[in-house]
Design a protein around this motif. Structure first.
Motif, short mmCIF file in Angstrom:
data_model
loop_
_atom_site.label_atom_id
_atom_site.label_comp_id
_atom_site.label_asym_id
_atom_site.label_seq_id
_atom_site.Cartn_x
_atom_site.Cartn_y
_atom_site.Cartn_z
N TYR A 96 0.67 13.01 11.66
CA TYR A 96 0.24 13.82 10.45
C TYR A 96 0.98 14.91 10.32
O TYR A 96 1.12 15.26 9.08
CB TYR A 96 -1.24 14.01 10.65
CG TYR A 96 -2.25 12.59 10.46
CD1 TYR A 96 -1.71 11.58 10.03
CD2 TYR A 96 -3.47 12.82 11.31
CE1 TYR A 96 -2.62 10.53 9.78
CE2 TYR A 96 -4.50 11.65 10.97
CZ TYR A 96 -3.95 10.69 10.41
OH TYR A 96 -4.68 9.40 10.37
N ALA A 97 1.19 15.51 11.35
CA ALA A 97 1.90 16.76 11.35
C ALA A 97 3.28 16.73 10.72
O ALA A 97 3.69 17.49 9.89
CB ALA A 97 1.89 17.35 12.94
N ASN A 98 3.88 15.61 11.26
CA ASN A 98 5.31 15.36 10.82
C ASN A 98 5.33 15.03 9.46
O ASN A 98 6.49 15.29 8.44
CB ASN A 98 6.00 14.39 11.69
CG ASN A 98 6.29 14.95 13.12
OD1 ASN A 98 6.57 16.03 13.32
ND2 ASN A 98 6.19 14.11 14.17
N ARG A 99 4.44 14.01 8.86
CA ARG A 99 4.36 13.71 7.65
C ARG A 99 3.99 14.90 6.56
O ARG A 99 4.76 14.98 5.42
CB ARG A 99 3.22 12.68 7.18
CG ARG A 99 3.17 12.06 5.89
CD ARG A 99 1.96 10.95 5.88
NE ARG A 99 1.92 10.63 4.66
CZ ARG A 99 0.88 9.44 4.15
NH1 ARG A 99 0.26 9.00 5.02
NH2 ARG A 99 1.10 9.18 2.83
N ILE A 100 3.35 15.70 7.02
CA ILE A 100 2.84 16.95 6.42
C ILE A 100 4.30 17.88 6.17
O ILE A 100 4.64 18.45 4.92
CB ILE A 100 2.07 17.83 6.83
CG1 ILE A 100 0.42 17.26 6.87
CG2 ILE A 100 1.81 19.24 6.14
CD1 ILE A 100 -0.74 18.05 7.68
N LYS A 101 4.75 18.13 7.26
CA LYS A 101 6.21 18.79 7.14
C LYS A 101 7.31 18.06 6.34
O LYS A 101 7.54 18.98 5.38
CB LYS A 101 6.61 18.81 8.60
CG LYS A 101 8.11 19.59 8.99
CD LYS A 101 8.47 19.46 10.32
CE LYS A 101 9.86 20.00 10.59
NZ LYS A 101 10.05 21.37 10.01
N SER A 102 7.06 16.98 6.39
CA SER A 102 8.45 16.12 5.50
C SER A 102 8.21 16.53 4.19
O SER A 102 8.80 16.75 3.10
CB SER A 102 8.29 14.70 5.98
OG SER A 102 9.20 13.78 5.17
N ILE A 103 6.85 16.17 3.48
CA ILE A 103 6.37 16.13 2.46
C ILE A 103 6.68 17.55 1.70
O ILE A 103 7.24 17.77 0.50
CB ILE A 103 4.97 15.93 2.14
CG1 ILE A 103 4.55 14.29 2.60
CG2 ILE A 103 4.53 16.20 0.60
CD1 ILE A 103 3.19 14.11 2.61
#
Length: 220
Positions: A96-103
């Motif tokens: 989730y953390a990496n997905r938030i960062k990517s978006i």
């Protein structure tokens, strides 16, 4: 073959309390018509006059499934601070953390820091974006405190994939997980009455059954 029973809508619908309902009653719950013309969010909380020449300026945000998932995750696990927004996650929720960062980095063009060295919270990680403008946008859209959070009412008229994505973001943050449920969740836990009302309507729109409960209100 003519069915033995059929449902006709009377001129005046009868209003009953939950206790007055019986097993053979029909319930009429209105779905909100979607509006496919809603494609972007205009930044009406702009603070351009207070920004330096190098600060990232956001005039509009394009609505898509990834952005809506980010909004849902913010409603569940996000908060604002002076000069940015933050997501508080469990240390195991690195996906989730990496997905938030990517978006945020790819769609909003802003740098994001993932911090898993939080003093006194070794099982937590923080995902932070330092942007005063983004702080104003998210507070303007969703409110400031968890028990007062809500989404704009026009979100209830977005196309179904967008409504489903914001629901998925909220479930990933505050959902009650279950290995036996087809969706992976059996419910959701929130503190905002208004947000619960809105999520119930989204569930009706998507023809999804969802249970909700409520924590005591608190600020912060």
């Amino acid at each position: 073959k003519v069915p033995k029973r059929f449902c006709s809508i009377p001129k005046v619908l009868e209003i009953k309390t939950t206790e007055q309902l019986s097993a053979e009653d029909y319930l009429f719950i209105p779905k909100i018509k979607t509006d496919s013309s809603i494609k972007t969010i205009d930044n009406v909380w702009g603070i351009y006059s207070h920004m330096g020449v190098t600060a990232k300026k956001i005039s509009t945000i394009a609505l898509n499934e990834e952005i809506m998932w980010l909004f849902g995750m913010y409603l569940a696990e996000g908060n604002s601070y002076r000069g940015g927004i933050n997501f508080s996650l469990n240390s195991k929720e690195t996906l989730y953390a990496n997905r938030i960062k990517s978006i945020i980095e790819t769609q909003l063009g802003l740098p994001v820091v993932i911090d898993n060295n939080i003093p006194g919270r070794r099982h937590s990680l923080s995902v932070r974006c330092s942007s005063t403008e983004l702080e104003h946008i998210f507070v303007g859209l969703f409110g400031k405190y968890s028990h007062l959070k809500k989404m704009p009412e026009y979100f209830l008229r977005l196309e179904s994939p967008l409504q489903r994505s914001i629901m998925n973001g909220i479930l990933d943050g505050d959902g009650i997980k279950s290995s036996t449920s087809p969706t992976g969740y059996t419910g959701i836990v929130l503190t905002s009455n208004e947000l619960i009302r809105q999520l119930r309507q989204i569930c009706v729109n998507l023809e999804v059954l969802l249970t909700t409960s409520q924590h005591p209100s608190r600020t912060g």
